[in-house]
Design a protein around this motif. Structure first.
Motif, short mmCIF file in Angstrom:
data_model
loop_
_atom_site.label_atom_id
_atom_site.label_comp_id
_atom_site.label_asym_id
_atom_site.label_seq_id
_atom_site.Cartn_x
_atom_site.Cartn_y
_atom_site.Cartn_z
N GLY A 112 47.20 54.17 -95.03
CA GLY A 112 47.90 55.38 -95.42
C GLY A 112 47.35 56.67 -94.85
O GLY A 112 47.74 57.76 -95.28
N PHE A 113 46.45 56.60 -93.86
CA PHE A 113 45.92 57.81 -93.22
C PHE A 113 46.60 57.99 -91.86
O PHE A 113 46.57 57.09 -91.03
CB PHE A 113 44.41 57.70 -93.05
CG PHE A 113 43.66 57.58 -94.36
CD1 PHE A 113 43.36 58.70 -95.10
CD2 PHE A 113 43.29 56.33 -94.85
CE1 PHE A 113 42.69 58.59 -96.31
CE2 PHE A 113 42.62 56.21 -96.05
CZ PHE A 113 42.32 57.34 -96.79
N SER A 114 47.18 59.17 -91.63
CA SER A 114 48.02 59.33 -90.44
C SER A 114 47.65 60.54 -89.58
O SER A 114 48.32 60.80 -88.59
CB SER A 114 49.49 59.46 -90.86
OG SER A 114 49.66 60.54 -91.75
N SER A 115 46.59 61.27 -89.94
CA SER A 115 46.22 62.46 -89.18
C SER A 115 44.97 62.19 -88.35
O SER A 115 43.88 62.00 -88.88
CB SER A 115 45.96 63.64 -90.13
OG SER A 115 45.39 64.74 -89.44
N ALA A 116 45.14 62.23 -87.02
CA ALA A 116 44.00 62.03 -86.12
C ALA A 116 42.98 63.16 -86.28
O ALA A 116 41.77 62.94 -86.18
CB ALA A 116 44.49 61.95 -84.68
N ASP A 117 43.46 64.38 -86.54
CA ASP A 117 42.55 65.52 -86.69
C ASP A 117 41.68 65.37 -87.93
O ASP A 117 40.47 65.67 -87.91
CB ASP A 117 43.34 66.82 -86.76
CG ASP A 117 44.00 67.17 -85.44
OD1 ASP A 117 43.54 66.66 -84.40
OD2 ASP A 117 44.98 67.94 -85.44
N GLU A 118 42.26 64.90 -89.04
CA GLU A 118 41.48 64.71 -90.26
C GLU A 118 40.45 63.60 -90.08
O GLU A 118 39.33 63.69 -90.58
CB GLU A 118 42.41 64.38 -91.43
CG GLU A 118 43.21 65.56 -91.94
CD GLU A 118 44.04 65.21 -93.16
OE1 GLU A 118 44.19 63.99 -93.45
OE2 GLU A 118 44.52 66.13 -93.84
N ILE A 119 40.83 62.57 -89.34
CA ILE A 119 39.90 61.47 -89.08
C ILE A 119 38.74 61.95 -88.21
O ILE A 119 37.58 61.62 -88.46
CB ILE A 119 40.64 60.29 -88.44
CG1 ILE A 119 41.59 59.66 -89.46
CG2 ILE A 119 39.65 59.24 -87.91
CD1 ILE A 119 42.56 58.68 -88.87
N GLU A 120 39.05 62.76 -87.19
CA GLU A 120 37.99 63.30 -86.34
C GLU A 120 37.07 64.20 -87.16
O GLU A 120 35.84 64.17 -86.99
CB GLU A 120 38.60 64.08 -85.18
CG GLU A 120 37.55 64.63 -84.22
CD GLU A 120 38.17 65.33 -83.04
OE1 GLU A 120 37.66 65.16 -81.92
OE2 GLU A 120 39.17 66.04 -83.23
N LYS A 121 37.64 64.97 -88.05
CA LYS A 121 36.85 65.90 -88.87
C LYS A 121 35.85 65.15 -89.75
O LYS A 121 34.68 65.55 -89.85
CB LYS A 121 37.78 66.75 -89.73
CG LYS A 121 37.07 67.83 -90.53
CD LYS A 121 38.09 68.68 -91.29
CE LYS A 121 37.39 69.75 -92.12
NZ LYS A 121 38.36 70.59 -92.87
N ILE A 122 36.28 64.07 -90.38
CA ILE A 122 35.35 63.35 -91.25
C ILE A 122 34.31 62.59 -90.44
O ILE A 122 33.18 62.39 -90.88
CB ILE A 122 36.09 62.41 -92.23
CG1 ILE A 122 35.13 61.98 -93.35
CG2 ILE A 122 36.68 61.19 -91.52
CD1 ILE A 122 35.79 61.28 -94.50
N CYS A 123 34.66 62.18 -89.22
CA CYS A 123 33.67 61.54 -88.34
C CYS A 123 32.52 62.49 -88.02
O CYS A 123 31.37 62.08 -87.89
CB CYS A 123 34.32 61.07 -87.05
SG CYS A 123 35.34 59.59 -87.20
N LEU A 124 32.85 63.78 -87.89
CA LEU A 124 31.85 64.78 -87.52
C LEU A 124 31.16 65.41 -88.72
O LEU A 124 30.23 66.20 -88.57
CB LEU A 124 32.52 65.89 -86.69
CG LEU A 124 33.15 65.45 -85.36
CD1 LEU A 124 33.91 66.61 -84.73
CD2 LEU A 124 32.09 64.91 -84.41
N SER A 125 31.61 65.06 -89.94
CA SER A 125 31.07 65.68 -91.15
C SER A 125 29.73 65.06 -91.54
O SER A 125 29.31 64.03 -90.99
CB SER A 125 32.06 65.54 -92.30
OG SER A 125 32.20 64.18 -92.67
N GLU A 126 29.08 65.67 -92.50
CA GLU A 126 27.81 65.15 -93.00
C GLU A 126 28.05 63.98 -93.95
O GLU A 126 29.16 63.80 -94.48
CB GLU A 126 27.03 66.25 -93.71
CG GLU A 126 27.76 66.82 -94.91
CD GLU A 126 27.05 68.02 -95.52
OE1 GLU A 126 27.30 68.31 -96.71
OE2 GLU A 126 26.25 68.66 -94.80
N ALA A 127 27.00 63.21 -94.18
CA ALA A 127 27.10 62.05 -95.08
C ALA A 127 27.53 62.48 -96.48
O ALA A 127 27.10 63.52 -96.98
CB ALA A 127 25.77 61.32 -95.14
#
Length: 451
Positions: free
Chosen positions: A285-300
């Motif tokens: 149910g996740f469809s935003s590539a930008d949101e996925i990139e953002k969480i990849c770059l976020s802190e633990a």
């Protein structure tokens, strides 16, 4: 409106032979199984019914009366019933109070009708052992869907259009154009009814059908054939993309205890990492590539949620899990002889005076200190215990942090609590020093976890 062919031709056209060959090649399992035909009374579904009957396949008919067009809807129903009675074909009919459902659900007519239709079809299959549901979608429908998705913005999955198979739903007429279907109907005396709402341009699909497709066909008389070739190339590209995603999953993704883990270090080896992640996470149910990139770059510790699933950034991983609130669930152990079976097997037994070999699944305690019932629960705010081998107390939250547990590991850890409220064991991690065995003269218990 009722339409009846004026032709008295008895011969079948080449379409019947093509349909027979198409079924044998693409849907061989349905040729020998039981199929439920979705028949509205329109020309497309009545030709599908005629073809199945001509080939003597094992099938039944399902007709939905949405009661949106008054007498016209009832005449559609009568046409389908009369055909089935004439040829002794099993027929299921359901009348839906569609307007009442629309008012209560606040959805469009198209969405409501689709949900009602397919839910009912699937229930018939369960109740009467039909293996397949066949619909009469054809090549023009496929082209309209492509154009609609194209104008709204879509990826390759939207451009390949309507699938020939989707679970137990099959669409055996996607290779045939509306013109071919109409020709077959008129040549073979197939009766059908026209839904006058199809002639309006109120809906986007009708605009494509009446305003856009005629122009494309005028510019290129072989437009539908060209479109089929384009669709074939798109599907081949889709297969290549699917293979690439499957390889990415094999290298970077694993399922551990009902949670999905993405290794972000390994994912670095793939160009356009976020889009590989997106293709897998779409299923959740996740469809935003930008949101996925953002969480990849976020802190633990950062999370991304939808209604059902959560993505957790955990150092060099993304962890996907289903949200289930179980923080208030507790399990009681009423006595030494009470064997716990949920959420895992745990039992308590007396042990000899020597040979206390603890491990992560076994602890030994002074039985004189136990107060029944023991409680198995999740962590609570303010919890503290005295870790085995230490003199002072420690907050459980600080213990979790020192152990470098992820959020999921913290949420999935159980605590065994004594009847007086003291913690006996952070299950699978550390026993409490206050319950340790200090003398061989005491009666001692072994508590064992069987995961």
């Amino acid at each position: 409106m009722f339409v009846e062919s004026t032709s008295n031709a008895k011969s079948f056209t080449a379409m019947l032979d093509q349909f027979k060959e198409h079924i044998a090649q693409k849907f061989p399992e349905s040729a020998s199984g039981k199929t439920l035909l979705a028949v509205s009374g329109g020309v497309d579904s009545m030709v599908l019914l005629h073809l199945y009957h001509a080939l003597k396949l094992d099938f039944a008919v399902a007709h939905c009366n949405f009661q949106l067009r008054g007498t016209e809807s009832n005449l559609d129903e009568k046409l389908v019933i009369d055909f089935c009675k004439k040829y002794n074909i099993p027929c299921f009919v359901e009348r839906f109070d569609t307007m009442q459902i629309l008012e209560s659900r606040k959805v469009s007519i198209q969405i409501a009708a689709r949900e009602l239709r397919y839910n009912w079809f699937k229930q018939i299959c369960i109740d009467y052992d039909y293996q397949f549901i066949a619909t009469a979608h054809h090549l023009d429908d496929q082209t309209e869907t492509f154009l609609i998705n194209f104008t709204r913005g879509t990826g390759i999955d939207g451009l390949v259009g309507i699938p020939e198979k989707n679970e137990n739903i099959i669409r055996p007429m996607l290779n045939f154009s509306r013109e071919e279907i109409l020709h077959y109907a008129t040549e073979n005396g197939v009766e059908w009814r026209e839904d006058q709402s199809n002639a309006t341009t109120k809906y986007l699909r009708n605009k494509m059908r009446h305003l856009v497709l005629p122009v494309l066909k005028e510019e290129n008389t072989e437009f539908l054939k060209s479109f089929q070739n384009t669709l074939h190339h798109l599907k081949q590209t889709q297969l290549l993309a699917n293979d690439a995603v499957a390889f990415f999953e094999k290298e970077c993704v694993q399922m551990i205890e009902n949670q999905l883990e993405f290794d972000l270090d390994k994912a670095q080896d793939f160009s356009n990492k976020k889009h590989y992640l997106l293709q897998v996470l779409k299923r959740y149910g996740f469809s935003s590539a930008d949101e996925i990139e953002k969480i990849c770059l976020s802190e633990a510790g950062k999370v991304l949620k939808n209604d059902q699933f959560t993505i957790l950034k955990d150092r060099k991983k993304l962890i996907v899990f289903e949200e289930k609130s179980i923080s208030n669930i507790i399990f009681c152990i009423k006595s030494k002889d009470d064997v716990l079976s949920l959420p895992f097997f745990m039992n308590i037994s007396e042990v000899e005076k020597e040979g206390f070999n603890s491990d992560k699944c076994t602890i030994f305690v002074n039985s004189n200190l136990l107060k029944w019932p023991l409680i198995l629960r999740r962590k609570q705010t303010g919890d503290y215990f005295q870790p085995f081998g230490m003199n002072g107390i420690k907050k459980v939250s600080k213990f979790f942090k020192d152990e470098k547990l992820s959020k999921i590991q913290k949420d999935n850890t159980w605590i065994l609590e004594n009847g007086d409220g003291k913690i006996i064991w952070i299950v699978g991690l550390r026993a409490d020093d206050r319950f340790k065995i200090t003398s061989n003269n005491q009666q001692n218990y072994k508590i064992t976890l069987n995961q």
